[in-house]
Scaffold this motif. Sequence first.
Motif, PDB file in Angstrom:
ATOM      1  N   GLN A  92       0.810  -1.209   0.000  1.00 46.25           N
ATOM      2  CA  GLN A  92       0.000   0.000   0.000  1.00 46.25           C
ATOM      3  C   GLN A  92       0.846   1.263   0.000  1.00 46.25           C
ATOM      4  N   ALA A  93       1.927   1.247   0.771  1.00 47.55           N
ATOM      5  CA  ALA A  93       2.778   2.438   0.855  1.00 47.55           C
ATOM      6  C   ALA A  93       4.209   2.028   1.162  1.00 47.55           C
ATOM      7  N   ILE A  94       5.158   2.833   0.658  1.00 46.02           N
ATOM      8  CA  ILE A  94       6.587   2.609   0.884  1.00 46.02           C
ATOM      9  C   ILE A  94       7.193   3.934   1.325  1.00 46.02           C
ATOM     10  N   PHE A  95       7.977   3.893   2.379  1.00 42.69           N
ATOM     11  CA  PHE A  95       8.632   5.097   2.917  1.00 42.69           C
ATOM     12  C   PHE A  95      10.135   4.870   2.945  1.00 42.69           C
ATOM     13  N   SER A  96      10.901   5.921   2.637  1.00 45.08           N
ATOM     14  CA  SER A  96      12.354   5.854   2.836  1.00 45.08           C
ATOM     15  C   SER A  96      12.879   7.227   3.208  1.00 45.08           C
ATOM     16  N   SER A  97      13.973   7.232   3.960  1.00 44.12           N
ATOM     17  CA  SER A  97      14.650   8.485   4.298  1.00 44.12           C
ATOM     18  C   SER A  97      16.151   8.302   4.152  1.00 44.12           C
ATOM     19  N   TYR A  98      16.818   9.402   3.799  1.00 43.67           N
ATOM     20  CA  TYR A  98      18.280   9.422   3.763  1.00 43.67           C
ATOM     21  C   TYR A  98      18.710  10.794   4.274  1.00 43.67           C
ATOM     22  N   ASN A  99      18.645  10.955   5.584  1.00 46.34           N
ATOM     23  CA  ASN A  99      18.965  12.227   6.226  1.00 46.34           C
ATOM     24  C   ASN A  99      20.315  12.126   6.921  1.00 46.34           C
ATOM     25  N   ASN A 100      21.241  13.005   6.544  1.00 46.25           N
ATOM     26  CA  ASN A 100      22.563  12.973   7.178  1.00 46.25           C
ATOM     27  C   ASN A 100      23.182  14.363   7.185  1.00 46.25           C
ATOM     28  N   ASN A 101      24.399  14.445   7.666  1.00 49.35           N
ATOM     29  CA  ASN A 101      25.080  15.739   7.777  1.00 49.35           C
ATOM     30  C   ASN A 101      25.516  16.254   6.412  1.00 49.35           C
ATOM     31  N   ALA A 102      25.806  17.548   6.348  1.00 52.77           N
ATOM     32  CA  ALA A 102      26.217  18.174   5.088  1.00 52.77           C
ATOM     33  C   ALA A 102      27.648  17.803   4.720  1.00 52.77           C
ATOM     34  N   ARG A 103      28.525  17.656   5.695  1.00 51.06           N
ATOM     35  CA  ARG A 103      29.927  17.293   5.484  1.00 51.06           C
ATOM     36  C   ARG A 103      30.617  18.174   4.449  1.00 51.06           C
ATOM     37  N   LYS A 104      31.472  19.045   4.893  1.00 50.41           N
ATOM     38  CA  LYS A 104      32.206  19.917   3.982  1.00 50.41           C
ATOM     39  C   LYS A 104      33.150  19.087   3.119  1.00 50.41           C
ATOM     40  N   ARG A 105      33.075  19.306   1.822  1.00 46.64           N
ATOM     41  CA  ARG A 105      33.882  18.552   0.876  1.00 46.64           C
ATOM     42  C   ARG A 105      34.878  19.488   0.198  1.00 46.64           C
ATOM     43  N   TYR A 106      35.974  18.915  -0.260  1.00 45.32           N
ATOM     44  CA  TYR A 106      36.931  19.607  -1.137  1.00 45.32           C
ATOM     45  C   TYR A 106      37.454  20.911  -0.522  1.00 45.32           C
ATOM     46  N   VAL A 107      37.824  20.849   0.743  1.00 44.92           N
ATOM     47  CA  VAL A 107      38.265  22.069   1.433  1.00 44.92           C
ATOM     48  C   VAL A 107      39.539  22.645   0.829  1.00 44.92           C
ATOM     49  N   ASP A 108      40.275  21.867   0.051  1.00 49.89           N
ATOM     50  CA  ASP A 108      41.531  22.348  -0.533  1.00 49.89           C
ATOM     51  C   ASP A 108      41.348  23.013  -1.890  1.00 49.89           C
ATOM     52  N   TRP A 109      40.126  23.017  -2.429  1.00 51.61           N
ATOM     53  CA  TRP A 109      39.946  23.513  -3.797  1.00 51.61           C
ATOM     54  C   TRP A 109      38.889  24.602  -3.855  1.00 51.61           C
ATOM     55  N   ASN A 110      39.218  25.686  -4.573  1.00 49.97           N
ATOM     56  CA  ASN A 110      38.322  26.824  -4.683  1.00 49.97           C
ATOM     57  C   ASN A 110      38.599  27.560  -5.993  1.00 49.97           C
TER      58      ASN A 110
END
Length: 461
Positions: free
Chosen positions: A216-234
Amino acid sequence: MTLPHLAPNLRARIYNIMSKQIDSTRRDFIKTSTATAGAALAFPSVTFGKPNSSKLKLGWIGCGGRGSGAINQALSADSNVELHAIGEAFQDKADAGLERIKKYHPAKISGEIKKRMFVGIDAYKKVIDSGVDVVLLATPPGFRPQHIKAAVDAGKHVFAEKPMATDVPGVHSVMKSIEKAKQQGTSIVDGFVWRWTYAQRDTYEKILGGELGDLQAIFSSYNNNARKRYVDWNRENTKTDVEYMLRRWYYFTWLSGDHIVEQAVHSIDKMLWAKNDEVPAYAIANGGRQNRGEEEGNIYDHFGVEFSWADGTQGYHFCRQMDNCENGVWDRVYGTKGKYTGESGRKLHVFSNKDGLMWRWNAGPNGERSNNGYQTEHDEMYAAIRDGKPLNTGDRMIKTTLTAMMARTAAYTGKKVTKEMMLASKEQLVPDQISFDMKFPPRAVRHAGRDEVLKPHGWEA
């Protein structure tokens, strides 16, 4: 030459699990086709319907974190394989990747590897042309369709990390490659890890077998932290638009597909699994970016999606990348006979109804049902190649990718997006030709209700 067989009990377990997944088209091809088998002589030493014990040469394309994991697992999956060639856009990443893998498999790296370490956006072509048998694709997903096409056209076995594309023209390209691989008898194996994990396999076998009744119904979640990526590149230490975006690829929709397509797609994959890999009829969604800064490209930080299947089953998916919030990766399936509750990454898989517990997954008396899906996907791929029955999981992997794109497009536009509308989309995010010096400024963040559903991007060469 010594046969690099897996342990007999492991091989038997693998094929008990996988017997239903080997494509019938592939079996028919082995029995009836002689023309393609003759044409296969033009290819390197891949197997086309015949058991094989020769050394398999691996080409590794994309040397980031997931790529490093994939090549480590591939080299662990078979005793007679060799890392033959490497392809990367950047020299520093290629060097770092090689140093990482040397620590784990020094005896399985070609002594000529430095001569076959190719760098640049076209490095994938050189790896494929270097005499490899198997190609591992772990670059940013925006490149996946052209890399899959090149590998399949060259007659290589392919392991492709998820997702399989970031736009619909890419989906159609991959669909064609999937069919060609079936016809010629080469592998396409996906990196949707939960499909290869025994806990989920046991669970979804029961769901598909009717243990919960009509869904009848299907539920899913994928909630997590933002996590800073690629701090060495700008912008200060990258020279062009393309280098900047490749160095920070996760934050740009054309490269990652947004986090609902790149990461939360795992949860959407399980929703489709419960529906026997049927694409929903439509999606309606919300989404936006509250906490991401300008340096975090043009992707959203949250999505909420309603899926609807043709039989009336409803699906609800939520994903978020924000710090200091309640996190969780949950799956719930509701049927006329009961409810399934599961949490990814843990051993919680429970069926229940109004009377209490119906079934709880366990690893078995000796832990034999507990495994690492990342390793199993490679174990089963190489065992199948050795037995002359290459796996092709392409149909399911491309349906999941398309469904995640439906959700993203519905959120970006605020519109109801049907399966037919999505398949007819001409919105091309990835340029046909990409070079480091091309003018390609990042696209503006999408705004629901203001952007059209199927409007092309329009880049400049």
